[in-house]
Design a protein around this motif. Structure first.
Motif, PDB file in Angstrom:
ATOM      1  N   PRO A 230       1.007  54.928  36.319  1.00  0.00           N
ATOM      2  CA  PRO A 230       2.272  54.407  35.747  1.00  0.00           C
ATOM      3  C   PRO A 230       3.426  55.404  35.865  1.00  0.00           C
ATOM      4  N   ALA A 231       3.152  56.688  35.584  1.00  0.00           N
ATOM      5  CA  ALA A 231       4.215  57.700  35.649  1.00  0.00           C
ATOM      6  C   ALA A 231       4.709  57.890  37.082  1.00  0.00           C
ATOM      7  N   TYR A 233       4.761  55.628  39.490  1.00  0.00           N
ATOM      8  CA  TYR A 233       5.613  54.484  39.840  1.00  0.00           C
ATOM      9  C   TYR A 233       6.997  54.603  39.209  1.00  0.00           C
ATOM     10  N   LEU A 234       7.042  54.896  37.934  1.00  0.00           N
ATOM     11  CA  LEU A 234       8.338  54.984  37.240  1.00  0.00           C
ATOM     12  C   LEU A 234       9.205  56.086  37.835  1.00  0.00           C
ATOM     13  N   ASP A 235       8.576  57.187  38.238  1.00  0.00           N
ATOM     14  CA  ASP A 235       9.339  58.263  38.875  1.00  0.00           C
ATOM     15  C   ASP A 235       9.852  57.826  40.245  1.00  0.00           C
ATOM     16  N   ALA A 236       9.021  57.067  41.001  1.00  0.00           N
ATOM     17  CA  ALA A 236       9.439  56.609  42.329  1.00  0.00           C
ATOM     18  C   ALA A 236      10.612  55.642  42.231  1.00  0.00           C
ATOM     19  N   VAL A 237      10.610  54.781  41.207  1.00  0.00           N
ATOM     20  CA  VAL A 237      11.725  53.848  41.011  1.00  0.00           C
ATOM     21  C   VAL A 237      13.004  54.615  40.699  1.00  0.00           C
ATOM     22  N   LYS A 238      12.860  55.679  39.932  1.00  0.00           N
ATOM     23  CA  LYS A 238      14.032  56.453  39.526  1.00  0.00           C
ATOM     24  C   LYS A 238      14.545  57.364  40.640  1.00  0.00           C
ATOM     25  N   SER A 239      13.604  58.053  41.298  1.00  0.00           N
ATOM     26  CA  SER A 239      14.015  59.072  42.269  1.00  0.00           C
ATOM     27  C   SER A 239      14.025  58.571  43.710  1.00  0.00           C
ATOM     28  N   GLY A 240      13.191  57.585  43.997  1.00  0.00           N
ATOM     29  CA  GLY A 240      13.073  57.101  45.372  1.00  0.00           C
ATOM     30  C   GLY A 240      12.049  57.845  46.191  1.00  0.00           C
ATOM     31  N   PHE A 241      11.530  58.969  45.689  1.00  0.00           N
ATOM     32  CA  PHE A 241      10.564  59.745  46.466  1.00  0.00           C
ATOM     33  C   PHE A 241       9.284  58.939  46.653  1.00  0.00           C
ATOM     34  N   GLY A 244       4.255  60.056  46.097  1.00  0.00           N
ATOM     35  CA  GLY A 244       3.311  59.660  45.062  1.00  0.00           C
ATOM     36  C   GLY A 244       2.966  58.180  45.148  1.00  0.00           C
ATOM     37  N   LEU A 245       3.951  57.366  45.483  1.00  0.00           N
ATOM     38  CA  LEU A 245       3.739  55.923  45.586  1.00  0.00           C
ATOM     39  C   LEU A 245       2.751  55.598  46.703  1.00  0.00           C
ATOM     40  N   ALA A 246       2.774  56.371  47.771  1.00  0.00           N
ATOM     41  CA  ALA A 246       1.819  56.168  48.865  1.00  0.00           C
ATOM     42  C   ALA A 246       0.388  56.363  48.374  1.00  0.00           C
TER      43      ALA A 246
END
Length: 418
Positions: A230-231, A233-241, A244-246
Motif C-alpha cells: 500500500p505504501a 502504491y501511494l508513493d508512486a501516485v504522489k511521486s510518479g517513481f 517500486g510499482l514494478a
C-alpha cells in the motif's frame, strides 16, 4: 406593486431562458504517463476516465516452479473422465479466470483496490492483464476496464479471494452502483480452502509463498513484502517513481501464476497422484471425499494409506472403519478400529473406543468386551477435553453394560445347570 404587476413580473421570469449548463470537463490525463510507461503500463481511456494496463503472454510450456501451465488442459480433461464429484471438477470448456487484487488496506470504506490482475487461457497461450488505478478519482474507470461485470459464466480462481478479494471488489463496485454495470455472482474456486483441506496439519503456515516453496517448487526472488505494497502504491501516485510499482506488479503476477500451478497440483492429488505426498495429506483427501459423500473415492485414499503407510495411518484406519461400519462390514470395521485406537489421541481416540464398544455390544452381542472398550474410552477422556455430555454418556453406557454382563452371566449359569 399591484397584484397584476406581480403576475406580469412572474410571467417574464417563466419566459426567461434558463442559463446554459457548463459541459462537464473531461477528466485530466494522469500526470505520470511517461514514467509508468517505462514499466510496461499503457494508459487507456474509457467512458469513465483513465486506467493503466499491462499485458503479459506465456506459452503453454511456461514453467512456474515444477508445474507447466499447459498442464491445465490435461487436468481439465482428466476431471471429465472421473465418475465422482468434487468442487474442483469443471466442464472442460468453462471460461477460467485466475484472479488477484492488491489493496490499500484490509477492509473498511477507506480501503480500496488499486491493482487488479487476471490470467486467462487463450488459444495456444495464457494471457495476463493487470490494471492499475491512476488515483482514487479514476476508480469507476479502473473497475469497468476489468470486464469482470461480464464474468457471469466464468469460474473465478483465487487464494482466499472468496472471503476477501471478491467481497472487497463487490464493496467497491457498490460505491458506483447506478453507474457501472452490475457485478455478477460467478462460481468461485478458492484455492486457500482446498489447500487447507489437503495440507491441514501438514504445514505450519498456509501463506501462498509457503505453499509455493513447499509444494510447487518455487521460491520467490526480488519480491516485495505484502505489508509494504500500500505504501509503495501511494508513493508512486504522489511521486510518479515507477521502480517500486514494478515490484508490486511482479508480486501480483507471481500470485496469479501460482494459482494455476496450485490448481494443477491439487487436482493431480485429488485424482491420480498417490505417491508424492505424505500419509497425512492423503488422509485429509480421503476425509474431504467422505465429507462430500463420495465414499468410494474416499475409501480408495484411506485404504492406500492403511495398506502402504503402516502405523502412520492411524487416522486413516479410523476414518475407513467408520465407512466400513456404515456399510455393514462390521468385522472389517472392528479390526480397523482396534488397529487405530491405541495410536490416536484426543477426542478422536475416545470416539474410536466408543465405536468399538458399540460394535461389541450391538453387533457381536459381547457386553463384557463392550465394557472393556468403554473403560478405555473413559481413560482416554480423562486425558483430553471432551464435552460433559460425552462423559455422562460413557458413565451411563458403563452402568448399562455392567447390568447386561451380569444378566448374561446369570443366563449362562442357568443354562449350565440344566
Amino acid at each position: 406593486m399591484s397584484f397584476e404587476n406581480k403576475l406580469m413580473q412572474m410571467k417574464g421570469m417563466l419566459n426567461k431562458k434558463p442559463a446554459a449548463r457548463k459541459a462537464p470537463s473531461a477528466p485530466a490525463r494522469p500526470p505520470h504517463e511517461k514514467q509508468w510507461k517505462e514499466i510496461g503500463l499503457t494508459l487507456k481511456e474509457n467512458k469513465f476516465g483513465f486506467v493503466y494496463e499491462k499485458k503479459i503472454e506465456y506459452p503453454l510450456n511456461y514453467r512456474h516452479g515444477n508445474v507447466v501451465l499447459g498442464e491445465l488442459g490435461r487436468v481439465l480433461e482428466a476431471w471429465q473422465k472421473t465418475d465422482y464429484d468434487h468442487p474442483f471438477k469443471l466442464v472442460e470448456d468453462t471460461p477460467l479466470v485466475f484472479f488477484d487484487t492488491e489493496t490499500t488496506g484490509l477492509g473498511g470504506t477507506g480501503a480500496y483496490i488499486f491493482l487488479l490482475g487476471i490470467l486467462e487461457r487463450k488459444q495456444g497461450r495464457f494471457e495476463m492483464t493487470q490494471w492499475i488505478m491512476p488515483d482514487p478519482s479514476q476508480e469507476a474507470a479502473f473497475l469497468y476496464e476489468s470486464n469482470l461485470w461480464q464474468a457471469g459464466e466464468s469460474v473465478i480462481f483465487s487464494y482466499n479471494g472468496k472471503s476477501f478479494d471478491w467481497p472487497q471488489l463487490h464493496s467497491r463496485w457498490m460505491m458506483h452502483r447506478g453507474t457501472l454495470p452490475k457485478l455478477p455472482d460467478p462460481k468461485q474456486i478458492d484455492l486457500f480452502h482446498g489447500t487447507k483441506r489437503i495440507w491441514k496439519n501438514e504445514l505450519q503456515r498456509l501463506k501462498l509463498s509457503v505453499i509455493e516453496e513447499e509444494k510447487l517448487g518455487f521460491a520467490r526472488s526480488g519480491d516485495v513484502p505484502g505489508y509494504l505494497i500500500p505504501a509503495i502504491y501511494l508513493d508512486a501516485v504522489k511521486s510518479g517513481f515507477p521502480e517500486g510499482l514494478a515490484k508490486v506488479l511482479y508480486h501480483n503476477e507471481l500470485d496469479i501464476l501460482s494459482l494455476v500451478s496450485l490448481y494443477i497440483r491439487s487436482s493431480d492429488l485429488l485424482m491420480e497422484d498417490l505417491s508424492s505426498e505424505s500419509s497425512g495429506a492423503y488422509t485429509n483427501i480421503g476425509k474431504w471425499y467422505a465429507d462430500l459423500k463420495q465414499f468410494d473415492q474416499s475409501a480408495a485414499y484411506l485404504e492406500h494409506v492403511t495398506l502402504e503407510r503402516g502405523d502412520a495411518g492411524a487416522l486413516a484406519r479410523f476414518l475407513l472403519a467408520v465407512q466400513k461400519k456404515r456399510k455393514g462390514d462390521y468385522g472389517e470395521a472392528l479390526q480397523l478400529f482396534k488397529e487405530a485406537a491405541p495410536h490416536l489421541r484426543g477426542p478422536v481416540e475416545v470416539e474410536a473406543w466408543v465405536h468399538l464398544a458399540k460394535l461389541h455390544e450391538h453387533q457381536f452381542k459381547d457386553p463384557a468386551q463392550a465394557l472393556v472398550m468403554t473403560g478405555f474410552a473413559k481413560e482416554a477422556a480423562s486425558h483430553t477435553k471432551v464435552r460433559k455430555s460425552i462423559s455422562d454418556d460413557l458413565a451411563k453406557r458403563e452402568t448399562r453394560l455392567e447390568e447386561k454382563k451380569r444378566k448374561k452371566a446369570a443366563e449362562s449359569t442357568v443354562d449350565g445347570t440344566r
